[in-house]
Write a protein that holds these residues in place. Structure first.
Motif, PDB file in Angstrom:
ATOM      1  N   ILE A   9      78.629  34.662 -24.602  1.00 57.39           N
ATOM      2  CA  ILE A   9      80.170  34.967 -24.561  1.00 57.39           C
ATOM      3  C   ILE A   9      80.759  34.391 -22.973  1.00 57.39           C
ATOM      4  CG2 ILE A   9      81.967  36.539 -24.547  1.00 57.39           C
ATOM      5  CD1 ILE A   9      80.039  38.394 -26.372  1.00 57.39           C
ATOM      6  N   TRP A  26      84.867  43.813 -24.456  1.00 54.99           N
ATOM      7  CA  TRP A  26      85.519  44.418 -25.963  1.00 54.99           C
ATOM      8  C   TRP A  26      84.471  43.358 -26.913  1.00 54.99           C
ATOM      9  CZ3 TRP A  26      88.362  41.009 -29.011  1.00 54.99           C
ATOM     10  CH2 TRP A  26      88.546  41.674 -30.328  1.00 54.99           C
ATOM     11  N   PHE A  27      84.696  42.105 -26.696  1.00 61.04           N
ATOM     12  CA  PHE A  27      84.254  41.215 -27.836  1.00 61.04           C
ATOM     13  C   PHE A  27      82.503  41.435 -27.544  1.00 61.04           C
ATOM     14  CE2 PHE A  27      82.447  37.748 -30.109  1.00 61.04           C
ATOM     15  CZ  PHE A  27      83.360  37.631 -30.902  1.00 61.04           C
ATOM     16  N   VAL A  84      86.002  32.878 -24.143  1.00 63.50           N
ATOM     17  CA  VAL A  84      87.080  33.942 -23.800  1.00 63.50           C
ATOM     18  C   VAL A  84      88.022  33.350 -22.787  1.00 63.50           C
ATOM     19  CG1 VAL A  84      87.634  36.121 -23.329  1.00 63.50           C
ATOM     20  CG2 VAL A  84      85.381  35.952 -24.468  1.00 63.50           C
ATOM     21  N   VAL A 115      88.033  33.355 -28.633  1.00 68.26           N
ATOM     22  CA  VAL A 115      89.117  34.380 -27.994  1.00 68.26           C
ATOM     23  C   VAL A 115      90.069  34.138 -27.064  1.00 68.26           C
ATOM     24  CG1 VAL A 115      89.094  36.966 -27.476  1.00 68.26           C
ATOM     25  CG2 VAL A 115      87.225  36.133 -28.776  1.00 68.26           C
ATOM     26  N   VAL A 146      90.260  34.575 -32.590  1.00 66.16           N
ATOM     27  CA  VAL A 146      90.976  35.748 -32.096  1.00 66.16           C
ATOM     28  C   VAL A 146      91.946  35.294 -31.191  1.00 66.16           C
ATOM     29  CG1 VAL A 146      90.639  37.882 -31.020  1.00 66.16           C
ATOM     30  CG2 VAL A 146      88.739  37.094 -32.188  1.00 66.16           C
ATOM     31  N   SER A 168      90.425  43.451 -34.442  1.00 64.69           N
ATOM     32  CA  SER A 168      88.849  43.853 -34.861  1.00 64.69           C
ATOM     33  C   SER A 168      88.594  43.112 -35.928  1.00 64.69           C
ATOM     34  CB  SER A 168      89.041  45.257 -35.393  1.00 64.69           C
ATOM     35  OG  SER A 168      89.470  46.098 -34.169  1.00 64.69           O
ATOM     36  N   ALA A 171      87.797  39.427 -34.962  1.00 63.11           N
ATOM     37  CA  ALA A 171      86.696  39.429 -34.642  1.00 63.11           C
ATOM     38  C   ALA A 171      85.285  39.626 -35.331  1.00 63.11           C
ATOM     39  CB  ALA A 171      86.427  40.537 -33.227  1.00 63.11           C
TER      40      ALA A 171
END
Ligand SMILES: Cc1cc2nc3c(=O)[nH]c(=O)nc-3n(C[C@H](O)[C@H](O)[C@H](O)COP(=O)(O)O)c2cc1C
Length: 194
Positions: A9, A26-27, A84, A115, A146, A168, A171
Protein backbone atom coordinates in the motif's frame (compact mmCIF):
# COMPACT_ATOMS: atom_id res chain seq x y z
CA UNK A 1 5.15 -16.22 -5.50
CA UNK A 2 4.48 -17.45 -1.97
CA UNK A 3 0.94 -18.70 -1.27
CA UNK A 4 0.00 -15.29 0.09
CA UNK A 5 0.95 -12.56 -2.37
CA UNK A 6 2.61 -9.41 -1.04
CA UNK A 7 0.39 -6.34 -1.30
CA UNK A 8 2.12 -2.99 -0.94
CA UNK A 9 0.00 0.00 0.00
CA UNK A 10 1.85 3.06 -1.26
CA UNK A 11 1.22 6.35 0.56
CA UNK A 12 1.60 9.00 -2.14
CA UNK A 13 1.23 12.20 -0.14
CA UNK A 14 4.28 13.40 1.74
CA UNK A 15 3.36 16.73 3.32
CA UNK A 16 3.16 17.28 7.11
CA UNK A 17 -0.41 16.83 8.36
CA UNK A 18 -1.41 14.77 5.34
CA UNK A 19 -4.67 12.83 5.32
CA UNK A 20 -2.98 10.19 3.16
CA UNK A 21 -1.46 8.31 6.07
CA UNK A 22 -4.73 7.72 7.99
CA UNK A 23 -6.45 6.80 4.72
CA UNK A 24 -3.70 4.25 4.01
CA UNK A 25 -3.88 2.90 7.56
CA UNK A 26 -7.63 2.42 7.18
CA UNK A 27 -7.08 0.55 3.91
CA UNK A 28 -4.33 -1.54 5.51
CA UNK A 29 -6.73 -2.70 8.24
CA UNK A 30 -9.29 -3.71 5.58
CA UNK A 31 -6.60 -5.55 3.58
CA UNK A 32 -5.41 -7.40 6.69
CA UNK A 33 -8.99 -8.48 7.48
CA UNK A 34 -9.39 -9.63 3.86
CA UNK A 35 -6.64 -12.14 4.64
CA UNK A 36 -5.47 -12.93 1.11
CA UNK A 37 -2.24 -10.93 1.28
CA UNK A 38 0.87 -10.25 3.27
CA UNK A 39 0.35 -6.51 3.62
CA UNK A 40 3.08 -3.86 3.69
CA UNK A 41 2.73 -0.10 4.01
CA UNK A 42 5.20 1.86 1.89
CA UNK A 43 5.36 5.54 2.81
CA UNK A 44 6.87 7.78 0.13
CA UNK A 45 7.57 10.40 2.83
CA UNK A 46 9.81 7.90 4.65
CA UNK A 47 11.35 6.68 1.40
CA UNK A 48 12.32 10.28 0.65
CA UNK A 49 13.54 9.71 -2.91
CA UNK A 50 15.21 12.72 -4.52
CA UNK A 51 13.84 13.91 -7.85
CA UNK A 52 14.76 11.23 -10.41
CA UNK A 53 18.57 11.30 -10.57
CA UNK A 54 19.54 8.04 -12.31
CA UNK A 55 21.70 8.53 -15.44
CA UNK A 56 20.40 5.39 -17.21
CA UNK A 57 16.91 4.45 -18.37
CA UNK A 58 15.28 2.32 -15.65
CA UNK A 59 14.61 -0.54 -18.06
CA UNK A 60 18.39 -1.21 -18.04
CA UNK A 61 18.34 -1.71 -14.27
CA UNK A 62 21.79 -0.15 -14.01
CA UNK A 63 21.05 1.83 -10.90
CA UNK A 64 23.96 3.86 -9.61
CA UNK A 65 22.33 5.21 -6.45
CA UNK A 66 21.75 3.26 -3.26
CA UNK A 67 18.29 4.84 -2.80
CA UNK A 68 17.23 3.43 -6.18
CA UNK A 69 18.64 -0.02 -5.43
CA UNK A 70 16.67 -0.07 -2.17
CA UNK A 71 13.50 1.13 -3.92
CA UNK A 72 13.98 -1.49 -6.65
CA UNK A 73 14.30 -4.29 -4.05
CA UNK A 74 11.18 -3.08 -2.24
CA UNK A 75 8.97 -2.98 -5.34
CA UNK A 76 10.46 -6.23 -6.67
CA UNK A 77 9.14 -8.25 -3.72
CA UNK A 78 5.55 -7.04 -4.25
CA UNK A 79 2.89 -8.99 -6.13
CA UNK A 80 0.23 -6.26 -6.08
CA UNK A 81 -0.13 -2.59 -5.18
CA UNK A 82 -2.63 -0.07 -3.94
CA UNK A 83 -1.77 3.57 -4.59
CA UNK A 84 -3.27 5.88 -1.98
CA UNK A 85 -3.17 9.27 -3.61
CA UNK A 86 -4.56 12.74 -3.01
CA UNK A 87 -5.87 14.86 -5.83
CA UNK A 88 -3.56 17.84 -6.33
CA UNK A 89 -4.54 20.24 -9.12
CA UNK A 90 -6.68 17.64 -10.89
CA UNK A 91 -3.97 14.97 -10.86
CA UNK A 92 -2.12 12.58 -8.57
CA UNK A 93 0.87 13.59 -6.44
CA UNK A 94 4.24 14.47 -7.93
CA UNK A 95 5.90 12.22 -5.34
CA UNK A 96 4.04 9.24 -6.79
CA UNK A 97 4.99 10.09 -10.38
CA UNK A 98 8.62 10.41 -9.31
CA UNK A 99 8.57 7.07 -7.46
CA UNK A 100 6.93 5.35 -10.43
CA UNK A 101 9.42 6.81 -12.93
CA UNK A 102 12.44 5.49 -11.01
CA UNK A 103 11.72 1.87 -11.95
CA UNK A 104 10.45 -0.20 -14.86
CA UNK A 105 10.53 -4.03 -14.80
CA UNK A 106 9.82 -4.05 -11.06
CA UNK A 107 6.25 -2.83 -11.72
CA UNK A 108 5.48 -5.02 -14.73
CA UNK A 109 2.65 -7.56 -14.84
CA UNK A 110 1.37 -6.77 -11.37
CA UNK A 111 -2.14 -5.59 -10.50
CA UNK A 112 -2.75 -2.18 -9.00
CA UNK A 113 -5.72 -0.57 -7.32
CA UNK A 114 -6.20 3.06 -6.38
CA UNK A 115 -7.61 4.78 -3.33
CA UNK A 116 -7.96 8.45 -4.23
CA UNK A 117 -9.42 11.30 -2.29
CA UNK A 118 -9.86 15.06 -2.40
CA UNK A 119 -12.70 17.54 -2.24
CA UNK A 120 -16.06 17.13 -3.92
CA UNK A 121 -14.39 15.36 -6.89
CA UNK A 122 -13.46 12.44 -4.59
CA UNK A 123 -10.04 12.18 -6.20
CA UNK A 124 -11.54 10.83 -9.43
CA UNK A 125 -9.43 13.12 -11.61
CA UNK A 126 -6.28 11.90 -9.85
CA UNK A 127 -7.38 8.31 -10.45
CA UNK A 128 -8.08 8.92 -14.15
CA UNK A 129 -4.77 10.76 -14.64
CA UNK A 130 -2.87 7.92 -12.97
CA UNK A 131 -4.33 5.16 -15.13
CA UNK A 132 -2.30 5.68 -18.35
CA UNK A 133 0.92 6.04 -16.33
CA UNK A 134 0.27 2.71 -14.62
CA UNK A 135 -0.57 1.08 -17.96
CA UNK A 136 2.66 2.37 -19.54
CA UNK A 137 4.59 0.54 -16.81
CA UNK A 138 2.65 -2.66 -17.60
CA UNK A 139 0.80 -2.47 -14.33
CA UNK A 140 -2.75 -3.85 -14.53
CA UNK A 141 -5.26 -1.40 -13.01
CA UNK A 142 -8.31 -2.96 -11.37
CA UNK A 143 -11.75 -2.12 -12.76
CA UNK A 144 -12.96 -0.95 -9.37
CA UNK A 145 -11.45 1.84 -7.29
CA UNK A 146 -12.01 3.59 -3.99
CA UNK A 147 -12.88 7.30 -4.31
CA UNK A 148 -13.34 9.38 -1.17
CA UNK A 149 -15.24 12.69 -1.43
CA UNK A 150 -14.41 15.56 0.96
CA UNK A 151 -11.99 13.27 2.74
CA UNK A 152 -11.78 15.27 5.97
CA UNK A 153 -15.41 14.40 6.81
CA UNK A 154 -14.23 10.83 7.49
CA UNK A 155 -11.51 11.82 9.98
CA UNK A 156 -12.23 11.15 13.66
CA UNK A 157 -10.93 13.33 16.50
CA UNK A 158 -8.15 10.78 16.99
CA UNK A 159 -7.10 11.29 13.37
CA UNK A 160 -8.23 7.90 12.12
CA UNK A 161 -10.57 7.29 9.17
CA UNK A 162 -14.13 6.15 9.83
CA UNK A 163 -15.38 4.90 6.44
CA UNK A 164 -18.94 4.93 5.13
CA UNK A 165 -20.57 1.87 3.57
CA UNK A 166 -19.70 2.91 0.01
CA UNK A 167 -15.98 3.14 0.86
CA UNK A 168 -15.99 -0.17 2.70
CA UNK A 169 -17.77 -2.01 -0.12
CA UNK A 170 -15.45 -0.51 -2.75
CA UNK A 171 -12.37 -1.48 -0.71
CA UNK A 172 -13.58 -5.07 -0.25
CA UNK A 173 -14.42 -5.44 -3.95
CA UNK A 174 -11.06 -4.04 -5.02
CA UNK A 175 -9.20 -6.47 -2.75
CA UNK A 176 -11.08 -9.42 -4.27
CA UNK A 177 -10.07 -8.23 -7.73
CA UNK A 178 -6.46 -7.66 -6.68
CA UNK A 179 -6.12 -11.11 -5.18
CA UNK A 180 -7.49 -12.87 -8.26
CA UNK A 181 -5.29 -10.75 -10.56
CA UNK A 182 -2.16 -11.30 -8.43
CA UNK A 183 -2.51 -15.06 -8.85
CA UNK A 184 -3.62 -14.86 -12.49
CA UNK A 185 -0.70 -12.68 -13.54
CA UNK A 186 1.97 -14.72 -11.69
CA UNK A 187 2.77 -16.97 -14.68
CA UNK A 188 3.20 -13.90 -16.90
CA UNK A 189 5.73 -12.46 -14.46
CA UNK A 190 7.60 -15.76 -14.33
CA UNK A 191 7.81 -15.80 -18.15
CA UNK A 192 9.02 -12.20 -18.25
CA UNK A 193 11.82 -12.99 -15.76
CA UNK A 194 13.07 -16.14 -17.48
C1 LIG B 1 -1.44 21.53 -3.67
C2 LIG B 1 -2.87 21.08 -3.47
C3 LIG B 1 -3.69 20.97 -4.57
C4 LIG B 1 -5.01 20.49 -4.40
N1 LIG B 1 -5.80 20.33 -5.50
C5 LIG B 1 -7.00 19.72 -5.37
C6 LIG B 1 -7.77 19.39 -6.52
O1 LIG B 1 -7.41 19.64 -7.64
N2 LIG B 1 -8.94 18.73 -6.32
C7 LIG B 1 -9.40 18.41 -5.07
O2 LIG B 1 -10.45 17.80 -4.96
N3 LIG B 1 -8.68 18.72 -3.96
C8 LIG B 1 -7.52 19.37 -4.10
N4 LIG B 1 -6.76 19.66 -2.98
C9 LIG B 1 -7.30 19.30 -1.68
C10 LIG B 1 -6.71 17.97 -1.27
O3 LIG B 1 -7.26 16.90 -1.98
C11 LIG B 1 -6.88 17.75 0.22
O4 LIG B 1 -6.25 18.83 0.88
C12 LIG B 1 -6.27 16.45 0.70
O5 LIG B 1 -6.34 16.39 2.09
C13 LIG B 1 -4.80 16.38 0.29
O6 LIG B 1 -4.26 15.14 0.64
P1 LIG B 1 -3.10 15.01 1.75
O7 LIG B 1 -3.71 15.62 3.01
O8 LIG B 1 -2.87 13.55 1.89
O9 LIG B 1 -1.94 15.79 1.25
C14 LIG B 1 -5.47 20.16 -3.11
C15 LIG B 1 -4.61 20.28 -2.02
C16 LIG B 1 -3.33 20.73 -2.19
C17 LIG B 1 -2.41 20.82 -0.99
Amino acid sequence: MSTRPVLQIIVASTRPGRVGLPVAEWFRSVAEKHGGFTVELVDLAELNLPMMDEPNHPRLRQYVHEHTQRWSATVDRADAFVMVTPEYNHSFSAALKNALDYLSHEWANKPVGTVSYGGISAGTRAQVALRPVLASLKLFPTGGAVNIPVVRQFLTEEGTVEPNDVMSAAADAMLVELEVLAHTLAPLRATAQS
